[in-house]
Design a protein around this motif. Structure first.
Motif, PDB file in Angstrom:
ATOM      1  N   GLU A 164       0.854  -1.186   0.000  1.00 38.81           N
ATOM      2  CA  GLU A 164       0.000   0.000   0.000  1.00 38.81           C
ATOM      3  C   GLU A 164       0.889   1.235   0.000  1.00 38.81           C
ATOM      4  OE1 GLU A 164      -3.042   2.415  -0.338  1.00 38.81           O
ATOM      5  OE2 GLU A 164      -3.271   0.236  -0.361  1.00 38.81           O
ATOM      6  N   PRO A 165       0.918   2.037  -1.073  1.00 30.86           N
ATOM      7  CA  PRO A 165       0.167   1.835  -2.321  1.00 30.86           C
ATOM      8  C   PRO A 165       0.748   0.698  -3.163  1.00 30.86           C
ATOM      9  CG  PRO A 165       1.643   3.704  -2.521  1.00 30.86           C
ATOM     10  CD  PRO A 165       1.744   3.262  -1.086  1.00 30.86           C
ATOM     11  N   SER A 166      -0.079   0.217  -4.096  1.00 33.05           N
ATOM     12  CA  SER A 166       0.313  -0.884  -4.971  1.00 33.05           C
ATOM     13  C   SER A 166       0.295  -0.420  -6.424  1.00 33.05           C
ATOM     14  CB  SER A 166      -0.642  -2.072  -4.807  1.00 33.05           C
ATOM     15  OG  SER A 166      -0.710  -2.505  -3.461  1.00 33.05           O
ATOM     16  N   ALA A 167       1.028  -1.150  -7.250  1.00 31.06           N
ATOM     17  CA  ALA A 167       1.104  -0.771  -8.662  1.00 31.06           C
ATOM     18  C   ALA A 167       1.417  -1.992  -9.510  1.00 31.06           C
ATOM     19  CB  ALA A 167       2.172   0.303  -8.881  1.00 31.06           C
ATOM     20  N   GLU A 168       0.998  -1.929 -10.753  1.00 35.85           N
ATOM     21  CA  GLU A 168       1.435  -2.876 -11.772  1.00 35.85           C
ATOM     22  C   GLU A 168       2.542  -2.206 -12.574  1.00 35.85           C
ATOM     23  OE1 GLU A 168       0.888  -5.904 -12.642  1.00 35.85           O
ATOM     24  OE2 GLU A 168      -0.941  -6.529 -11.588  1.00 35.85           O
ATOM     25  N   MET A 169       3.583  -2.956 -12.835  1.00 29.89           N
ATOM     26  CA  MET A 169       4.707  -2.384 -13.577  1.00 29.89           C
ATOM     27  C   MET A 169       4.655  -2.858 -15.023  1.00 29.89           C
ATOM     28  SD  MET A 169       8.785  -2.735 -13.010  1.00 29.89           S
ATOM     29  CE  MET A 169       9.901  -1.948 -14.175  1.00 29.89           C
ATOM     30  N   ASP A 170       4.745  -1.904 -15.957  1.00 28.68           N
ATOM     31  CA  ASP A 170       4.832  -2.200 -17.384  1.00 28.68           C
ATOM     32  C   ASP A 170       6.181  -1.715 -17.898  1.00 28.68           C
ATOM     33  OD1 ASP A 170       2.190  -3.016 -17.201  1.00 28.68           O
ATOM     34  OD2 ASP A 170       1.408  -1.067 -17.852  1.00 28.68           O
ATOM     35  N   MET A 171       6.634  -2.354 -18.958  1.00 28.89           N
ATOM     36  CA  MET A 171       7.825  -1.850 -19.654  1.00 28.89           C
ATOM     37  C   MET A 171       7.467  -1.667 -21.118  1.00 28.89           C
ATOM     38  SD  MET A 171      10.414  -5.050 -20.184  1.00 28.89           S
ATOM     39  CE  MET A 171      10.027  -6.382 -21.332  1.00 28.89           C
ATOM     40  N   VAL A 172       8.151  -0.740 -21.753  1.00 27.39           N
ATOM     41  CA  VAL A 172       7.895  -0.512 -23.164  1.00 27.39           C
ATOM     42  C   VAL A 172       8.285  -1.758 -23.936  1.00 27.39           C
ATOM     43  CG1 VAL A 172      10.166   0.446 -23.721  1.00 27.39           C
ATOM     44  CG2 VAL A 172       8.169   1.184 -25.023  1.00 27.39           C
TER      45      VAL A 172
END
Length: 381
Positions: free
Chosen positions: A285-293
């Motif tokens: 908390e907080p949380s996130a999804e990680m993306d890469m190009v």
């Protein structure tokens, strides 16, 4: 007293008669010529040139002759023994040459044959990729932590702020070794009040690290995990996961972002951008999804029908996994003061990273054990 018998004729001794010596010599030469191999020649040598051979016995008779007769008899016997010895030497050289020539033919090695008739093995790419990730973090002074694959439910769920009624704790999602007991409060670890599961993530290793290690904690946790998924092109019930945990004073989301950026650039090449999208996980908390190009099209396929990208589906971004700041409830469960310490955590599937990194289309190829899949990855160390 009578004088020596100077008229004694040595030819009267049967063994020393010229015809007898010639006969014995001819027999020896014939036996030598008839010897078909070295073993037979050794037997002939013993019979015709040994200590008990006829020529050797005749040589002994010379000692009984008067002095004036010894020279002539010695020459005849010596000449015969010399001829036999020379014949033995020549025949041995002939037989040895025949043996060597035969060995060269019978035991020849064809150096023109393929050297790789027995194909070389290869380490599994999941293993090498997992070790590469470990190397990235150990180079930043992180430690590699491991834990049991059969885990107490408290470590796998309760300590991670996953509520008892959370869908992940159902038997439709989790392999239970011993069923949970809901008639009382959940126990701690080895307590009989908690269930036992095949761990669904490597997050229990993070809990054990916070309980067992002195602060600050920086650990990377690779390992095998289990979920009740069907085996298909994108899912498998047993897969590899790597998680990271950092707990220290003053850590922020910026530290998390910088750490993951370094990992992505080390694995996929310099210049690969990342982004964080808001999400929710019980243990961060907080949380996130990680993306890469997308490392194939680098985003050039977005809105460009002339350059479609199969890797990212022309979206320009690829989802890697979840991350976030460690939930204060998780810190409290491990006896850490959330007012003083903060932490961040992340988790990624190694199979998914392998699919992205090497364009593997079917996850079943990774688990079926076909050497045609593993061999192209080589023997990376």
């Amino acid at each position: 007293m009578s004088a020596p018998n100077k008229s004694y004729d040595p030819v009267e001794v049967q063994a020393l008669k010229p015809e007898e010596i010639d006969r014995v010599r001819d027999e020896a030469l014939a036996a030598i010529a008839a010897a078909g191999d070295l073993a037979a020649l050794r037997e002939v040598k013993t019979a015709h040139a040994g200590d008990r051979s006829p020529l050797a016995l005749a040589n002994r008779e010379i000692g009984a002759l008067p002095p004036h007769a010894k020279a002539d008899a010695g020459k005849r016997v010596g000449r015969a023994r010399g001829e036999v010895g020379q014949a033995l030497k020549r025949r041995q050289e002939e037989l040895e040459a025949e043996r060597d020539a035969r060995v060269l033919v019978e035991e020849a090695v064809d150096v023109t044959l393929p050297y790789d008739r027995t194909p070389g093995g290869a380490r599994h790419p999941l293993t090498t990729l997992s070790e590469r990730i470990e190397d990235i973090f150990t180079a930043m002074s992180w430690e590699v932590a491991e834990g049991p694959e059969v885990e107490a439910e408290w470590f796998n769920f309760d300590a991670l702020n996953i509520a008892p009624d959370h869908p992940a704790r159902s038997e439709q999602d989790t392999f239970f070794v011993r069923g949970p007991q809901r008639d009382g409060a959940p126990g701690r670890g080895d307590d009989d009040e908690t269930g036992v599961v095949l761990r669904t993530h490597t997050s229990p290793v993070q809990i054990r690290s916070m309980l067992d290690r002195e602060l600050p904690v920086y650990v990377i946790c690779p390992g095998r995990v289990y979920r009740t998924d069907e085996l298909d092109a994108t899912h498998t019930p047993v897969f590899m996961q790597v998680e990271g945990l950092a707990v220290d004073e003053g850590l922020t989301m910026a530290d998390l972002k910088g750490t993951l950026d370094h990992m992505v650039s080390s694995l996929f090449g310099e210049g690969v951008r990342t982004r964080l999208r808001p999400d929710h996980f019980p243990f961060t908390e907080p949380s996130a999804e990680m993306d890469m190009v997308c490392f194939v099209c680098r985003g050039a396929s977005v809105g460009n029908p002339d350059r479609p990208c199969r890797t990212c589906g022309s979206e320009g971004w690829i989802e890697l996994g979840g991350c976030g700041m460690v939930n204060p409830k998780v810190l409290v469960a491990c006896g850490i003061d959330p007012e003083r310490y903060s932490g961040f955590a992340f988790g990624f599937g190694i199979e998914r990273m392998l699919m992205f990194r090497h364009n593997v289309e079917d996850m079943r190829d990774m688990v079926e054990g076909d050497v045609r899949f593993t061999r192209p990855f080589g023997m990376e160390i």
